[in-house]
Design a protein around this motif. Structure first.
Motif, PDB file in Angstrom:
ATOM      1  N   GLN A  31       0.792  -1.223   0.000  1.00 17.39           N
ATOM      2  CA  GLN A  31       0.000   0.000   0.000  1.00 17.39           C
ATOM      3  C   GLN A  31       0.826   1.275   0.000  1.00 17.39           C
ATOM      4  N   THR A  32       2.077   1.192   0.383  1.00 16.80           N
ATOM      5  CA  THR A  32       2.914   2.396   0.362  1.00 16.80           C
ATOM      6  C   THR A  32       3.821   2.442  -0.863  1.00 16.80           C
ATOM      7  N   SER A  33       3.693   1.456  -1.739  1.00 14.68           N
ATOM      8  CA  SER A  33       4.541   1.383  -2.931  1.00 14.68           C
ATOM      9  C   SER A  33       3.875   2.060  -4.124  1.00 14.68           C
ATOM     10  N   THR A  34       4.699   2.460  -5.082  1.00 12.01           N
ATOM     11  CA  THR A  34       4.211   2.945  -6.371  1.00 12.01           C
ATOM     12  C   THR A  34       4.286   1.774  -7.341  1.00 12.01           C
ATOM     13  N   ILE A  35       3.138   1.343  -7.831  1.00 14.91           N
ATOM     14  CA  ILE A  35       3.062   0.138  -8.649  1.00 14.91           C
ATOM     15  C   ILE A  35       3.328   0.483 -10.116  1.00 14.91           C
ATOM     16  N   CYS A  36       4.299  -0.202 -10.715  1.00 10.34           N
ATOM     17  CA  CYS A  36       4.651   0.037 -12.122  1.00 10.34           C
ATOM     18  C   CYS A  36       4.468  -1.250 -12.921  1.00 10.34           C
ATOM     19  N   ALA A  37       3.755  -1.147 -14.044  1.00  6.85           N
ATOM     20  CA  ALA A  37       3.545  -2.306 -14.916  1.00  6.85           C
ATOM     21  C   ALA A  37       4.237  -2.068 -16.251  1.00  6.85           C
ATOM     22  N   ILE A  38       4.880  -3.108 -16.752  1.00  6.63           N
ATOM     23  CA  ILE A  38       5.530  -3.030 -18.055  1.00  6.63           C
ATOM     24  C   ILE A  38       4.764  -3.951 -19.008  1.00  6.63           C
ATOM     25  N   GLY A  39       4.101  -3.359 -20.013  1.00  7.70           N
ATOM     26  CA  GLY A  39       3.256  -4.136 -20.939  1.00  7.70           C
ATOM     27  C   GLY A  39       4.055  -4.839 -22.001  1.00  7.70           C
ATOM     28  N   GLY A  40       3.375  -5.510 -22.919  1.00  2.64           N
ATOM     29  CA  GLY A  40       1.950  -5.520 -23.140  1.00  2.64           C
ATOM     30  C   GLY A  40       1.440  -4.360 -24.001  1.00  2.64           C
ATOM     31  N   ASP A  41       0.265  -4.599 -24.596  1.00  7.10           N
ATOM     32  CA  ASP A  41      -0.391  -3.541 -25.349  1.00  7.10           C
ATOM     33  C   ASP A  41      -1.218  -2.690 -24.394  1.00  7.10           C
ATOM     34  N   HIS A  42      -1.891  -1.678 -24.956  1.00  2.00           N
ATOM     35  CA  HIS A  42      -2.523  -0.698 -24.074  1.00  2.00           C
ATOM     36  C   HIS A  42      -3.778  -1.228 -23.392  1.00  2.00           C
ATOM     37  N   SER A  43      -4.261  -2.378 -23.801  1.00  2.00           N
ATOM     38  CA  SER A  43      -5.432  -2.944 -23.127  1.00  2.00           C
ATOM     39  C   SER A  43      -5.146  -3.251 -21.662  1.00  2.00           C
ATOM     40  N   ILE A  44      -3.863  -3.430 -21.303  1.00  2.00           N
ATOM     41  CA  ILE A  44      -3.529  -3.782 -19.915  1.00  2.00           C
ATOM     42  C   ILE A  44      -3.851  -2.658 -18.948  1.00  2.00           C
ATOM     43  N   THR A  45      -3.863  -1.416 -19.448  1.00  2.00           N
ATOM     44  CA  THR A  45      -4.100  -0.276 -18.553  1.00  2.00           C
ATOM     45  C   THR A  45      -5.459  -0.374 -17.880  1.00  2.00           C
ATOM     46  N   ALA A  46      -6.486  -0.715 -18.661  1.00  2.00           N
ATOM     47  CA  ALA A  46      -7.823  -0.846 -18.078  1.00  2.00           C
ATOM     48  C   ALA A  46      -7.829  -1.899 -16.980  1.00  2.00           C
ATOM     49  N   MET A  47      -7.085  -2.977 -17.166  1.00  2.00           N
ATOM     50  CA  MET A  47      -7.066  -4.066 -16.190  1.00  2.00           C
ATOM     51  C   MET A  47      -6.277  -3.677 -14.937  1.00  2.00           C
ATOM     52  N   MET A  48      -5.169  -2.970 -15.134  1.00  2.00           N
ATOM     53  CA  MET A  48      -4.395  -2.507 -13.982  1.00  2.00           C
ATOM     54  C   MET A  48      -5.217  -1.549 -13.131  1.00  2.00           C
ATOM     55  N   VAL A  49      -5.957  -0.653 -13.773  1.00  2.00           N
ATOM     56  CA  VAL A  49      -6.759   0.326 -13.036  1.00  2.00           C
ATOM     57  C   VAL A  49      -7.950  -0.355 -12.369  1.00  2.00           C
ATOM     58  N   LYS A  50      -8.552  -1.333 -13.038  1.00  2.00           N
ATOM     59  CA  LYS A  50      -9.656  -2.070 -12.413  1.00  2.00           C
ATOM     60  C   LYS A  50      -9.183  -2.799 -11.158  1.00  2.00           C
ATOM     61  N   GLY A  51      -7.994  -3.362 -11.213  1.00  2.00           N
ATOM     62  CA  GLY A  51      -7.439  -4.026 -10.032  1.00  2.00           C
ATOM     63  C   GLY A  51      -7.182  -3.045  -8.903  1.00  2.00           C
ATOM     64  N   ASN A  88     -13.052   1.521 -22.150  1.00  6.43           N
ATOM     65  CA  ASN A  88     -13.334   0.413 -21.241  1.00  6.43           C
ATOM     66  C   ASN A  88     -13.520   0.931 -19.813  1.00  6.43           C
ATOM     67  N   LEU A  89     -12.631   1.809 -19.385  1.00  7.82           N
ATOM     68  CA  LEU A  89     -12.706   2.347 -18.024  1.00  7.82           C
ATOM     69  C   LEU A  89     -13.924   3.247 -17.831  1.00  7.82           C
ATOM     70  N   ILE A  90     -14.248   4.018 -18.864  1.00  8.55           N
ATOM     71  CA  ILE A  90     -15.424   4.896 -18.779  1.00  8.55           C
ATOM     72  C   ILE A  90     -16.694   4.061 -18.699  1.00  8.55           C
ATOM     73  N   GLU A  91     -16.834   3.092 -19.617  1.00 11.94           N
ATOM     74  CA  GLU A  91     -18.072   2.312 -19.693  1.00 11.94           C
ATOM     75  C   GLU A  91     -18.189   1.297 -18.559  1.00 11.94           C
ATOM     76  N   SER A  92     -17.072   0.994 -17.906  1.00 12.43           N
ATOM     77  CA  SER A  92     -17.109   0.123 -16.729  1.00 12.43           C
ATOM     78  C   SER A  92     -17.418   0.913 -15.458  1.00 12.43           C
TER      79      SER A  92
END
Length: 234
Positions: A31-51, A88-92
């Motif tokens: 909870q105190t960390s800054t989470i960084c994801a290395i993709g992947g195509d841009h579809s992963i962003t919606a999934m990272m934000v949903k998580g 995806n993020l808007i419609e979700s």
């Protein structure tokens, strides 16, 4: 480094579900960390934000996006693919359009219907031409200031196709007229320094398309390191 999220060779939904689970777990346990994801195509962003939303349901999330494209394509066309994460993020119902800021639109790849959707949903976008007139850092800081007044946490997503093809040939949709290396690093550093930027990703880097001296791979590395430098400068 917590390793790779398990991917399925042919089942995209399984891949996306796994990313959501991984993102939620990271945000819960670190909870105190800054989470960084290395993709992947841009579809992963919606999934990272949903998580992230699953782990912190009481926090309102905003998006700062460096991108050549709106990424607001209709998911009815071919599912939650590369060009759809913001829609995806808007419609979700995960992120409101008014809490999305996209910097770097350029070229001839954003169709009229996507601009119309962006306007109807209050998406904030700044073309690269206008960002250059104001200054990249000034533009980024202005967007961060506006976002910070509306949301609890900011997610930074860096689509490497925002760069000029001369600087980053190793992306799926490389175009002329994009950001320079210096401009992107300046923007990423400013974002990294902001207290409310709690997560980021870098997407659309394809080493197989890169030239033999690997300018895109090296720049992708510098994007991550520059962002982390910003985090440490807080």
């Amino acid at each position: 480094d917590v390793g790779d999220v398990p991917m399925h060779v042919t089942d995209i939904k399984t891949c996306h579900d796994n990313i959501i689970v991984a993102s939620a777990a990271l945000h819960r346990h670190f909870q105190t960390s800054t989470i960084c994801a290395i993709g992947g195509d841009h579809s992963i962003t919606a999934m990272m934000v949903k998580g992230q939303q699953q782990a912190r349901p009481n926090e309102k999330i905003g998006i700062l996006q460096f991108d050549t494209h709106f990424d607001l394509r209709d998911m009815a066309d071919n599912g939650p693919s590369n060009g759809t994460p913001m829609r995806n993020l808007i419609e979700s119902g995960v992120v409101e359009g008014k809490n999305m800021y996209n910097i770097g639109l350029h070229g001839f790849f954003n169709t009229k219907d996507l601009k119309k959707y962006a306007d109807q949903n209050g998406v904030n976008y700044i073309t690269l031409r206008n960002a250059r007139k104001k200054g990249i850092e000034v533009t980024v800081l202005h967007c961060l200031e506006e976002l910070a007044s509306k949301v609890d946490t900011i997610y930074l997503t860096v689509d490497m196709d925002v760069l000029d093809i001369a600087n980053a040939p190793g992306v799926p949709a490389s175009t002329p007229g994009g950001m320079t290396t210096a401009e992107l690093l300046e923007g990423v550093l400013a974002a990294g320094r902001h207290q409310k930027v709690k997560a980021m990703d870098i997407v659309c880097l394809d080493p197989l398309k890169d030239s033999h001296v690997q300018p895109t791979v090296k720049l992708g590395t510098h994007v991550i390191l520059t962002f982390l430098t910003g985090v440490m400068l807080r």
